[in-house]
Design an enzyme around this catalytic site. Structure first.
Site, mmCIF file in Angstrom:
data_model
loop_
_atom_site.group_PDB
_atom_site.id
_atom_site.type_symbol
_atom_site.label_atom_id
_atom_site.label_comp_id
_atom_site.label_asym_id
_atom_site.label_seq_id
_atom_site.Cartn_x
_atom_site.Cartn_y
_atom_site.Cartn_z
ATOM 1 N N GLY A 46 0.803 -1.206 0.000
ATOM 2 C CA GLY A 46 0.000 0.000 0.000
ATOM 3 C C GLY A 46 0.837 1.256 0.000
ATOM 4 O O GLY A 46 2.024 1.240 -0.313
ATOM 5 N N ALA A 47 0.199 2.398 0.347
ATOM 6 C CA ALA A 47 0.852 3.713 0.261
ATOM 7 C C ALA A 47 1.455 3.876 -1.132
ATOM 8 O O ALA A 47 2.622 4.213 -1.288
ATOM 9 C CB ALA A 47 1.897 3.880 1.354
ATOM 10 N N GLU A 50 3.839 6.102 -8.098
ATOM 11 C CA GLU A 50 3.928 5.774 -9.516
ATOM 12 C C GLU A 50 4.756 4.515 -9.789
ATOM 13 O O GLU A 50 4.546 3.835 -10.786
ATOM 14 C CB GLU A 50 4.531 6.949 -10.287
ATOM 15 C CG GLU A 50 3.646 8.183 -10.332
ATOM 16 C CD GLU A 50 2.432 7.994 -11.227
ATOM 17 O OE1 GLU A 50 2.432 7.067 -12.045
ATOM 18 O OE2 GLU A 50 1.481 8.784 -11.092
ATOM 19 N N GLY A 51 5.688 4.202 -8.897
ATOM 20 C CA GLY A 51 6.457 2.975 -9.071
ATOM 21 C C GLY A 51 5.582 1.739 -9.004
ATOM 22 O O GLY A 51 5.723 0.810 -9.812
ATOM 23 N N HIS A 52 4.660 1.708 -8.037
ATOM 24 C CA HIS A 52 3.731 0.582 -7.949
ATOM 25 C C HIS A 52 2.824 0.524 -9.178
ATOM 26 O O HIS A 52 2.532 -0.556 -9.696
ATOM 27 C CB HIS A 52 2.844 0.714 -6.700
ATOM 28 C CG HIS A 52 3.591 0.694 -5.404
ATOM 29 N ND1 HIS A 52 3.815 1.838 -4.676
ATOM 30 C CD2 HIS A 52 4.158 -0.320 -4.711
ATOM 31 C CE1 HIS A 52 4.486 1.522 -3.577
ATOM 32 N NE2 HIS A 52 4.705 0.223 -3.567
ATOM 33 N N GLU A 163 12.646 -3.142 -9.080
ATOM 34 C CA GLU A 163 14.092 -3.281 -8.901
ATOM 35 C C GLU A 163 14.648 -2.360 -7.833
ATOM 36 O O GLU A 163 15.796 -2.513 -7.431
ATOM 37 C CB GLU A 163 14.810 -3.025 -10.226
ATOM 38 C CG GLU A 163 14.629 -4.139 -11.245
ATOM 39 C CD GLU A 163 15.461 -3.933 -12.490
ATOM 40 O OE1 GLU A 163 16.101 -2.855 -12.606
ATOM 41 O OE2 GLU A 163 15.487 -4.832 -13.345
#
Length: 295
Positions: A46-47, A50-52, A163
């Site tokens: 969660g939280a 944009e990477g997720h 990564e």
């Protein structure tokens, strides 16, 4: 530096279905399978940033259905205060995941993942023994245990991991190979802010001054990678200079700055094979990690 652009997220997506039990998760995935569809898994705590969402986009490009998980795993936190401070933003996260093309969210309570009497730990030797493993005792046992459970609960075709947590990614790859878990593990390059800072849920804890200093971590890593590229350069002196550069830039301390084999994470004296630079450093109470490849 190859900074990555932000992904676009739709604000008009339908509400994301949420399931909270393993049984409900398996029922939904069974339905996908019966329709002849492939399934990707995107595990998160969660939280989201944009990477997720980039993980979700990559998953959607690879498979017919994208299942995200949201579980703040208590077993991978080595400090109780860090677990307590970790942000919980499920409603916002679900909205973002829906906009990124996810089809289902698995958000179980702790007792569903670790029922009363739970007594099993998955431990991966070798690749976890240094860097994050040395500074966060028990962290990788917690990661390996929960990821093993999530992969077996959903049995996706592919699971996507960022990564930025490179040691974690290599730990999961080793675990999946060793345990013959029939899931492909796909790493997704780190998404960065325009000034190079790797996106992280912990970045929100930085003060304005700390946020100004933070991009020096990525800059230092890229500078060192350029010096070591092609091999033939003794890494020891360059890494020492890198640690000093981080302290001069305003970091309070450096947990590690290492050159490692990109596959098995063994230490390297020079970049004479595919390699990775990995670092962890502190700004006040916030610990930042990052890594870059050495070509």
């Amino acid at each position: 530096m190859p900074w990555r652009a932000e992904t676009n997220v739709s604000s008009e997506a339908a509400p994301l279905p949420i399931v909270r039990t393993v049984g409900a998760l398996r029922t939904r995935i069974r339905g996908f399978r019966q329709a002849g569809e492939t399934v990707a898994l995107v595990p998160t705590m969660g939280a989201l940033h944009e990477g997720h969402l980039e993980l979700a986009h990559r998953a959607g490009a690879a498979c017919d259905r994208v299942v995200a998980t949201l579980f703040v795993n208590p077993k991978q936190f080595d400090r109780p205060d860090d677990l307590e401070r970790y942000p919980r933003t499920e409603a916002r996260d679900a909205e973002l995941l829906a906009g990124a093309g996810c089809h289902l969210l698995f958000a179980p309570p702790a007792e569903e993942v670790y029922p009363d009497g739970f007594a099993t730990t998955v431990s991966v030797a070798g690749v976890t023994g240094s860097m994050e493993g040395a500074h966060r005792p028990g962290h990788f046992d917690g990661v390996a245990t929960v990821v093993t459970k999530l992969l077996l609960q959903g049995l996706p075709d592919i699971a996507f991991f960022g990564e930025k947590d490179y040691q974690q990614l290599q730990t999961i790859r080793r675990m999946v190979r060793d345990l013959d878990i029939p899931v492909a593990i796909e790493g997704v390059p780190t998404v960065r802010e325009a000034d190079g800072l790797a996106l992280s849920s912990r970045n929100r804890n930085l003060t304005a001054e700390q946020r100004r200093i933070a991009p020096a971590l990525a800059k230092t890593l890229y500078d060192i990678a350029a010096r070591l590229s092609g091999g033939g350069v003794d890494a020891g002196l360059v890494l020492d200079e890198g640690r000093e550069a981080l302290l001069r830039a305003g970091f309070d301390s450096v947990d590690y700055l290492e050159l490692r084999d990109s596959a098995n994470l063994t230490p390297l004296a020079q970049a004479d094979r595919p390699a990775r630079l990995l670092a962890a450093a502190w700004l006040g109470h916030t610990r930042l990690i990052d890594n870059v490849p050495v070509e």
